[in-house]
Motif scaffolding. Structure first.
Motif, short mmCIF file in Angstrom:
data_model
loop_
_atom_site.label_atom_id
_atom_site.label_comp_id
_atom_site.label_asym_id
_atom_site.label_seq_id
_atom_site.Cartn_x
_atom_site.Cartn_y
_atom_site.Cartn_z
N MET A 1 -90.42 31.66 -31.78
CA MET A 1 -90.18 30.85 -30.60
C MET A 1 -90.27 29.37 -31.00
SD MET A 1 -92.20 30.76 -26.90
CE MET A 1 -91.83 32.43 -26.50
N ASP A 2 -89.38 28.59 -30.45
CA ASP A 2 -89.35 27.15 -30.69
C ASP A 2 -90.70 26.53 -30.33
OD1 ASP A 2 -89.02 24.30 -30.01
OD2 ASP A 2 -86.88 24.67 -30.31
N ARG A 3 -91.18 25.64 -31.18
CA ARG A 3 -92.49 25.02 -30.96
C ARG A 3 -92.57 24.25 -29.65
NH1 ARG A 3 -93.65 22.05 -36.51
NH2 ARG A 3 -92.65 20.51 -35.22
N ARG A 4 -91.48 23.59 -29.26
CA ARG A 4 -91.48 22.85 -27.99
C ARG A 4 -91.62 23.79 -26.80
NH1 ARG A 4 -85.99 19.94 -28.91
NH2 ARG A 4 -85.73 22.00 -29.76
N ILE A 5 -90.93 24.92 -26.88
CA ILE A 5 -91.02 25.92 -25.80
C ILE A 5 -92.43 26.48 -25.73
CG2 ILE A 5 -90.22 28.20 -25.05
CD1 ILE A 5 -87.47 27.45 -26.28
N LEU A 6 -92.98 26.80 -26.89
CA LEU A 6 -94.34 27.33 -26.95
C LEU A 6 -95.35 26.31 -26.43
CD1 LEU A 6 -96.09 29.74 -27.80
CD2 LEU A 6 -96.18 28.76 -30.08
N LYS A 7 -95.17 25.05 -26.80
CA LYS A 7 -96.08 24.00 -26.35
C LYS A 7 -96.01 23.82 -24.84
CE LYS A 7 -97.48 19.27 -27.11
NZ LYS A 7 -97.37 18.06 -27.85
N SER A 8 -94.80 23.85 -24.28
CA SER A 8 -94.65 23.75 -22.82
C SER A 8 -95.34 24.91 -22.12
CB SER A 8 -93.18 23.73 -22.42
OG SER A 8 -92.55 22.56 -22.85
N ARG A 9 -95.13 26.11 -22.63
CA ARG A 9 -95.74 27.31 -22.03
C ARG A 9 -97.27 27.21 -22.09
NH1 ARG A 9 -94.23 32.49 -20.75
NH2 ARG A 9 -95.83 34.07 -21.04
N GLU A 10 -97.79 26.81 -23.22
CA GLU A 10 -99.25 26.67 -23.37
C GLU A 10 -99.80 25.60 -22.44
OE1 GLU A 10 -99.72 25.98 -27.55
OE2 GLU A 10 -99.54 28.10 -28.05
N SER A 11 -99.06 24.50 -22.28
CA SER A 11 -99.49 23.43 -21.38
C SER A 11 -99.52 23.92 -19.93
CB SER A 11 -98.55 22.23 -21.48
OG SER A 11 -98.65 21.64 -22.74
N ILE A 12 -98.54 24.71 -19.56
CA ILE A 12 -98.48 25.25 -18.20
C ILE A 12 -99.66 26.18 -17.95
CG2 ILE A 12 -97.18 26.78 -16.66
CD1 ILE A 12 -94.61 25.60 -18.09
N ILE A 13 -99.92 27.06 -18.89
CA ILE A 13 -101.03 28.01 -18.75
C ILE A 13 -102.36 27.27 -18.70
CG2 ILE A 13 -102.30 29.85 -19.94
CD1 ILE A 13 -99.49 30.90 -20.85
N GLU A 14 -102.54 26.30 -19.58
CA GLU A 14 -103.79 25.53 -19.60
C GLU A 14 -103.98 24.77 -18.29
OE1 GLU A 14 -105.56 21.71 -21.99
OE2 GLU A 14 -104.41 23.18 -23.14
N ALA A 15 -102.92 24.16 -17.79
CA ALA A 15 -103.00 23.43 -16.52
C ALA A 15 -103.35 24.38 -15.39
CB ALA A 15 -101.67 22.73 -16.24
N PHE A 16 -102.74 25.54 -15.38
CA PHE A 16 -103.00 26.54 -14.34
C PHE A 16 -104.46 26.98 -14.36
CE2 PHE A 16 -102.85 31.13 -13.11
CZ PHE A 16 -102.63 30.94 -11.75
N ILE A 17 -104.98 27.26 -15.53
CA ILE A 17 -106.37 27.70 -15.65
C ILE A 17 -107.33 26.60 -15.18
CG2 ILE A 17 -108.19 28.38 -17.28
CD1 ILE A 17 -105.94 29.90 -18.83
N LYS A 18 -107.04 25.37 -15.54
CA LYS A 18 -107.89 24.26 -15.08
C LYS A 18 -107.83 24.12 -13.56
CE LYS A 18 -108.04 21.63 -19.34
NZ LYS A 18 -107.61 20.42 -20.05
N ARG B 1 -99.80 18.66 -13.67
CA ARG B 1 -100.97 18.73 -14.57
C ARG B 1 -100.52 19.04 -16.00
NH1 ARG B 1 -106.62 19.97 -13.69
NH2 ARG B 1 -106.21 19.05 -11.65
N ALA B 2 -99.48 19.85 -16.15
CA ALA B 2 -98.98 20.21 -17.49
C ALA B 2 -98.05 19.16 -18.07
CB ALA B 2 -98.25 21.55 -17.42
N ASN B 3 -97.71 18.16 -17.26
CA ASN B 3 -96.80 17.11 -17.67
C ASN B 3 -95.43 17.66 -18.06
OD1 ASN B 3 -96.21 14.39 -17.98
ND2 ASN B 3 -96.72 14.41 -20.17
N VAL B 4 -94.95 18.59 -17.22
CA VAL B 4 -93.60 19.15 -17.37
C VAL B 4 -92.93 19.11 -16.00
CG1 VAL B 4 -94.27 20.66 -19.29
CG2 VAL B 4 -94.34 21.55 -16.94
N SER B 5 -91.65 19.37 -15.97
CA SER B 5 -90.95 19.41 -14.69
C SER B 5 -91.19 20.76 -14.00
CB SER B 5 -89.44 19.20 -14.90
OG SER B 5 -88.88 20.36 -15.50
N ARG B 6 -90.96 20.76 -12.72
CA ARG B 6 -91.07 21.99 -11.93
C ARG B 6 -90.11 23.05 -12.49
NH1 ARG B 6 -92.32 23.41 -6.38
NH2 ARG B 6 -90.81 24.93 -5.63
#
Length: 124
Positions: A1-18, A36-41
């Protein structure tokens, strides 16, 4: 998986858990997760259908990791050794924020008995 895609997914999960640790699941919105994840909707929706899908994937992922942590060094069976049990406790300590947030929130759907009928081969 592309690192950018993985990073976005991890940021979303981390933001959700917080967010789960700060407020009830019912109160969390996709907009808050994205902000919170600093990504678009739209990026959130590229990875997850909705917040229920995000919750479900987080729970499944953590349960699989917890079960695998008890299978220390590939040994099968329920807690085959003291070391396997200690390994599981270390895993729980490392992911305490997630478990505390999910288990403490009465508004999380289906969490009253998340292990009912689960086995490592059935989760996923």
């Amino acid at each position: 998986m592309d690192r950018r895609i993985l990073k976005s997914r991890e940021s979303i999960i981390e933001a959700f858990i917080k967010l789960l640790s700060e407020k009830n699941f019912e109160q969390i919105t996709i907009n808050q997760i994205a902000e919170r994840a600093n990504v678009s909707r739209g990026t959130v929706y590229l990875h997850f259908m909705d917040k229920f899908d995000l919750l479900d994937q987080c729970i499944k992922s953590h349960l699989v990791e917890l079960i695998e942590s008890s299978l220390f060094c590939g040994v099968t069976g329920i807690f085959p050794s003291k070391e396997a049990l200690l390994h599981s406790f270390r895993y729980l300590r490392e992911h305490a924020l997630f478990y505390d947030a999910v288990l403490a929130d009465q508004s999380v759907p289906g969490i009253s008995n998340p292990l009912a009928g689960c086995s490592a081969s059935r989760i996923g």
